[in-house]
Design an enzyme around this catalytic site. Structure first.
Site, PDB file in Angstrom:
ATOM      1  N   HIS A  89     120.706  11.332 -15.941  1.00 43.14           N
ATOM      2  CA  HIS A  89     121.037  12.501 -15.122  1.00 43.14           C
ATOM      3  C   HIS A  89     120.382  13.780 -15.639  1.00 43.14           C
ATOM      4  O   HIS A  89     120.350  14.785 -14.934  1.00 43.14           O
ATOM      5  CB  HIS A  89     122.547  12.679 -14.985  1.00 43.14           C
ATOM      6  CG  HIS A  89     123.241  13.201 -16.198  1.00 43.14           C
ATOM      7  ND1 HIS A  89     123.930  12.414 -17.085  1.00 43.14           N
ATOM      8  CD2 HIS A  89     123.374  14.471 -16.665  1.00 43.14           C
ATOM      9  CE1 HIS A  89     124.458  13.153 -18.036  1.00 43.14           C
ATOM     10  NE2 HIS A  89     124.132  14.411 -17.808  1.00 43.14           N
ATOM     11  N   ASP A 119     122.858   5.395 -16.653  1.00 45.58           N
ATOM     12  CA  ASP A 119     122.673   6.793 -17.040  1.00 45.58           C
ATOM     13  C   ASP A 119     121.845   6.916 -18.313  1.00 45.58           C
ATOM     14  O   ASP A 119     122.140   7.735 -19.188  1.00 45.58           O
ATOM     15  CB  ASP A 119     124.013   7.513 -17.212  1.00 45.58           C
ATOM     16  CG  ASP A 119     123.850   9.035 -17.183  1.00 45.58           C
ATOM     17  OD1 ASP A 119     122.804   9.500 -16.702  1.00 45.58           O
ATOM     18  OD2 ASP A 119     124.751   9.751 -17.661  1.00 45.58           O
ATOM     19  N   SER A 195     124.443  16.441 -23.109  1.00 42.31           N
ATOM     20  CA  SER A 195     124.096  15.165 -22.484  1.00 42.31           C
ATOM     21  C   SER A 195     122.771  14.631 -23.014  1.00 42.31           C
ATOM     22  O   SER A 195     121.761  15.342 -23.024  1.00 42.31           O
ATOM     23  CB  SER A 195     124.001  15.324 -20.968  1.00 42.31           C
ATOM     24  OG  SER A 195     125.265  15.585 -20.422  1.00 42.31           O
TER      25      SER A 195
END
Length: 347
Positions: A89, A119, A195
């Site tokens: 992402h 992901d 992230s």
């Protein structure tokens, strides 16, 4: 009336004005904790990178359109020749990826592979003898052990937070809707920008890829286990994608009538009801019909959509596989040959 309030300062205690006595018996524990965190941070931080991405601002092919900033995240170098692991992402559909190393050097990166289903993504920068992380074994970690997150929350480069492994074996829903298994839960603080960064143990080995937080909860954060990440990254580096099985149905979870469960001795009380079957798909060619309730794939019990997706792996592609369904009141065993799922374009 004289007040009974007493101010406490300079080591005075509430109980009898005795000086506060610091118990030093636990000092070695705090010292060991500090050494573990600082050691891990010093070892891993040189391999942690800041990732900035841009998306095309206008229709493709129009040279007058410039890329528009789209966000940032973290990543970590897994090989000295410039391979970097991060979240899908963070880089998905990016038209430009820029990487800043811990020493301030900047480089444009190439997308090697991107898998929204887990992901995870791999990008690469040009370089040699780059600082790289040591990958650990997520099967060896235990609930309660030290967990250290390193990343770039809100652009603050190489920020270190520490906590513990809160739980193992969690499941997390990817943006694509597919379930990610064996996710690590931690209370090491994560924020937007973390992230794709590493979650490491006290030895400085990466045990997970930081990926998500639950808002507005505090201290509930998740990382994809590094053993899963290593498997996915290997395929992305080799092929640029992950191959998965495809049978060509749409369905939803349903409860089975108890009389069916008892009569056919089914191990689960739920199944996947087929809502539609694509023409000329493996399911259609195998005789699967709308309204069928799938209860087994091979020898594996199918209690819901997540079970079906989980077991349609690349090992199933091209292999004749029995599928057990309940049609009306009858149990049937059909045979299908899953094909490779079309890889979703990044565009």
């Amino acid at each position: 009336m004289r007040s009974s309030l007493k101010l406490v300062s300079d080591g005075a205690a509430l109980n009898g004005d005795r000086p506060f006595s610091h118990d030093k018996s636990d000092d070695h524990l705090f010292d060991a904790y500090s050494r573990a965190v600082t050691g891990a941070a010093e070892s891993v931080s040189p391999a942690v990178v800041n990732i900035e991405v841009a998306h095309a601002a206008g229709p493709r092919g129009n040279s007058r359109n410039h890329d528009a900033p789209a966000g940032s995240g973290s990543g970590f170098i897994v090989a000295p020749d410039g391979y970097i692991m991060t979240n899908s992402h963070v880089v998905h559909r990016a038209s430009r990826i820029s990487v800043t190393l811990s020493d301030g050097r900047k480089s444009e990166a190439e997308l090697i592979g991107d898998d929204p289903e887990t992901d995870l993504a791999v990008i690469r920068i040009t370089g040699s003898n780059l600082a790289a992380v040591s990958l650990g074994d997520s099967h060896a970690i235990r609930v309660g052990q030290l967990a250290i997150a390193i990343g770039n929350p809100y652009g603050f480069q190489c920020t270190v937070t520490a906590g513990v492994v809160s739980a193992l074996g969690r499941s997390l829903r990817a943006g694509s809707g597919r379930l990610i298994d064996n996710v690590i839960q931690t209370d090491a603080a994560l924020n937007p920008g973390n992230s794709g960064g590493p979650l490491v143990n006290s030895r400085g080995e990466v045990i997970g890829v930081n990926t998500a937080i639950i808002l507005p909860a505090q201290g509930i954060c998740f990382a994809i286990a590094i053993n899963s990440a290593k498997l996915v990254a290997g395929h992305l580096i080799k092929d640029g994608k992950i191959s998965r099985g495809y049978i060509g149905i749409a369905g939803h979870n349903v409860e089975l009538p108890r009389r069916f469960v008892r009569f056919y001795r089914l191990p689960a009380e739920t199944a996947v009801r087929v809502a539609s079957v694509e023409a000329n798909s493996p399911a259609a060619l195998g005789g699967v019909k709308e309204g069928d309730q799938i209860v087994r794939l091979g020898e594996t019990t199918i209690a819901g959509i997540d079970d079906l997706q989980r077991h349609l792996t690349m090992s199933q592609v091209g292999v004749r596989t029995p599928v057990t369904v309940i049609r009306g009141t009858e149990q049937l065993t059909l045979e299908i040959v899953p094909s490779e799922a079309a890889h979703k374009s990044r565009e």
